[in-house]
Design a protein around this motif. Structure first.
Motif, PDB file in Angstrom:
ATOM      1  N   VAL A 229      18.840  22.340 -50.656  1.00  0.00           N
ATOM      2  CA  VAL A 229      20.193  22.875 -50.792  1.00  0.00           C
ATOM      3  C   VAL A 229      21.186  21.849 -50.270  1.00  0.00           C
ATOM      4  O   VAL A 229      20.848  20.974 -49.481  1.00  0.00           O
ATOM      5  CB  VAL A 229      20.379  24.225 -50.051  1.00  0.00           C
ATOM      6  N   THR A 230      22.426  21.976 -50.725  1.00  0.00           N
ATOM      7  CA  THR A 230      23.503  21.116 -50.259  1.00  0.00           C
ATOM      8  C   THR A 230      24.079  21.697 -48.970  1.00  0.00           C
ATOM      9  O   THR A 230      23.622  22.739 -48.478  1.00  0.00           O
ATOM     10  CB  THR A 230      24.608  21.012 -51.318  1.00  0.00           C
ATOM     11  N   LEU A 231      25.106  21.059 -48.472  1.00  0.00           N
ATOM     12  CA  LEU A 231      25.758  21.517 -47.247  1.00  0.00           C
ATOM     13  C   LEU A 231      26.290  22.937 -47.400  1.00  0.00           C
ATOM     14  O   LEU A 231      26.248  23.727 -46.461  1.00  0.00           O
ATOM     15  CB  LEU A 231      26.905  20.557 -46.889  1.00  0.00           C
ATOM     16  N   ASP A 232      26.752  23.285 -48.610  1.00  0.00           N
ATOM     17  CA  ASP A 232      27.296  24.632 -48.849  1.00  0.00           C
ATOM     18  C   ASP A 232      26.298  25.558 -49.532  1.00  0.00           C
ATOM     19  O   ASP A 232      26.682  26.514 -50.202  1.00  0.00           O
ATOM     20  CB  ASP A 232      28.614  24.550 -49.625  1.00  0.00           C
TER      21      ASP A 232
ATOM     22  N   VAL B   6      24.648  15.089 -48.723  1.00  0.00           N
ATOM     23  CA  VAL B   6      23.984  15.930 -47.730  1.00  0.00           C
ATOM     24  C   VAL B   6      23.048  16.862 -48.479  1.00  0.00           C
ATOM     25  O   VAL B   6      23.493  17.697 -49.268  1.00  0.00           O
ATOM     26  CB  VAL B   6      24.987  16.766 -46.910  1.00  0.00           C
ATOM     27  N   LEU B   7      21.750  16.675 -48.263  1.00  0.00           N
ATOM     28  CA  LEU B   7      20.759  17.620 -48.766  1.00  0.00           C
ATOM     29  C   LEU B   7      20.027  18.193 -47.564  1.00  0.00           C
ATOM     30  O   LEU B   7      19.819  17.501 -46.568  1.00  0.00           O
ATOM     31  CB  LEU B   7      19.762  16.945 -49.712  1.00  0.00           C
ATOM     32  N   ARG B   8      19.645  19.459 -47.691  1.00  0.00           N
ATOM     33  CA  ARG B   8      18.943  20.131 -46.590  1.00  0.00           C
ATOM     34  C   ARG B   8      17.631  20.725 -47.080  1.00  0.00           C
ATOM     35  O   ARG B   8      17.527  21.193 -48.201  1.00  0.00           O
ATOM     36  CB  ARG B   8      19.820  21.240 -46.002  1.00  0.00           C
ATOM     37  N   ASP B   9      16.654  20.673 -46.210  1.00  0.00           N
ATOM     38  CA  ASP B   9      15.342  21.293 -46.393  1.00  0.00           C
ATOM     39  C   ASP B   9      15.187  22.269 -45.225  1.00  0.00           C
ATOM     40  O   ASP B   9      14.449  22.025 -44.278  1.00  0.00           O
ATOM     41  CB  ASP B   9      14.264  20.189 -46.362  1.00  0.00           C
ATOM     42  N   PRO B  10      15.961  23.392 -45.264  1.00  0.00           N
ATOM     43  CA  PRO B  10      16.096  24.242 -44.077  1.00  0.00           C
ATOM     44  C   PRO B  10      14.801  24.867 -43.571  1.00  0.00           C
ATOM     45  O   PRO B  10      14.671  25.124 -42.380  1.00  0.00           O
ATOM     46  CB  PRO B  10      17.104  25.310 -44.503  1.00  0.00           C
ATOM     47  N   LYS B  11      13.851  25.085 -44.432  1.00  0.00           N
ATOM     48  CA  LYS B  11      12.571  25.662 -43.993  1.00  0.00           C
ATOM     49  C   LYS B  11      11.481  24.597 -43.884  1.00  0.00           C
ATOM     50  O   LYS B  11      10.311  24.922 -43.719  1.00  0.00           O
ATOM     51  CB  LYS B  11      12.150  26.784 -44.934  1.00  0.00           C
TER      52      LYS B  11
ATOM     53  N   ALA C 150      18.195  16.570 -44.449  1.00  0.00           N
ATOM     54  CA  ALA C 150      18.158  17.183 -43.124  1.00  0.00           C
ATOM     55  C   ALA C 150      17.029  18.210 -43.123  1.00  0.00           C
ATOM     56  O   ALA C 150      17.046  19.169 -43.888  1.00  0.00           O
ATOM     57  CB  ALA C 150      19.493  17.834 -42.795  1.00  0.00           C
ATOM     58  N   THR C 151      16.068  17.987 -42.259  1.00  0.00           N
ATOM     59  CA  THR C 151      14.840  18.777 -42.247  1.00  0.00           C
ATOM     60  C   THR C 151      14.869  19.802 -41.121  1.00  0.00           C
ATOM     61  O   THR C 151      15.197  19.467 -39.990  1.00  0.00           O
ATOM     62  CB  THR C 151      13.637  17.836 -42.072  1.00  0.00           C
TER      63      THR C 151
END
Length: 187
Positions: A57-60, A132-137, A109-110
């Motif tokens: 996901v992106t920052l938003d 900004v990409l996120r891998d929140p889980k 961002a992991t």
């Protein structure tokens, strides 16, 4: 100055080698290991490996994927806001993107990284040109065997992993740019 001359030598050698023997292109990518100096000594090159599918996901919170970068060489950096070596490394990744716009530098961002903390991290470190990409889980990082941070993975234009560096590095160094240029020339 010495590093700039070395980089010029590498680029010139690469161009001459390819012009003299087009069949040597694949061998040159394999032989990029001969250029592993400085922080790049930590880089492990490998045969292409397909990446697992994972939603980012992106920052938003908009859906994102590394597939969006297919067709380009990609430097994917797994990092986190709490990671001190990541804080030192990120400005060099930003400078690499500016120095080599033909590649994509993509930080991921992991884990649990609050979007506001990510924005603050970018602001404090002076990062201006990176997405900004996120891998929140941490799904992608777990599937790829990322055990600590930072880890940087190099993807070929087909989206396959061809190199991995564990730990931080100066990605805007002449050594890093020479290795990336050799990989791009070879494949």
């Amino acid at each position: 100055m010495e590093n700039a001359v070395r980089l010029l030598d590498v680029v010139l050698y690469t161009a001459l080698a390819l012009a003299a023997n087009p069949g040597a292109t694949a061998a040159l990518a394999q032989d990029a290991s001969a250029l592993l100096e400085g922080d790049m000594k930590k880089l492990t090159l490998s045969e292409p490996v397909d990446l697992p599918q994972a939603d980012l996901v992106t920052l938003d919170d908009a859906p994102a994927s590394l597939d969006a970068y297919r067709g380009k060489w990609v430097v994917v950096n797994f990092w986190a806001t709490w990671c001190a070596p990541c804080r030192a490394e990120m400005p060099s990744l930003d400078a690499l993107q500016q120095a080599m716009p033909e590649i994509a530098v993509v930080p991921v961002a992991t884990g649990r990284n609050d979007p506001a903390a990510i924005q603050r991290f970018y602001d404090e470190t002076g990062v201006k040109s990176l997405p900004v990409l996120r891998d929140p889980k941490s799904k992608l990082s777990r599937q790829m065997g990322i055990a600590g941070l930072p880890v940087t993975v190099i993807l070929n234009p087909e989206g396959q992993e061809v190199g991995r560096l564990i730990g931080d590095a100066d990605w805007n160094s002449d050594d890093a740019r020479a290795v990336l240029a050799a990989l791009m020339a070879g494949g």
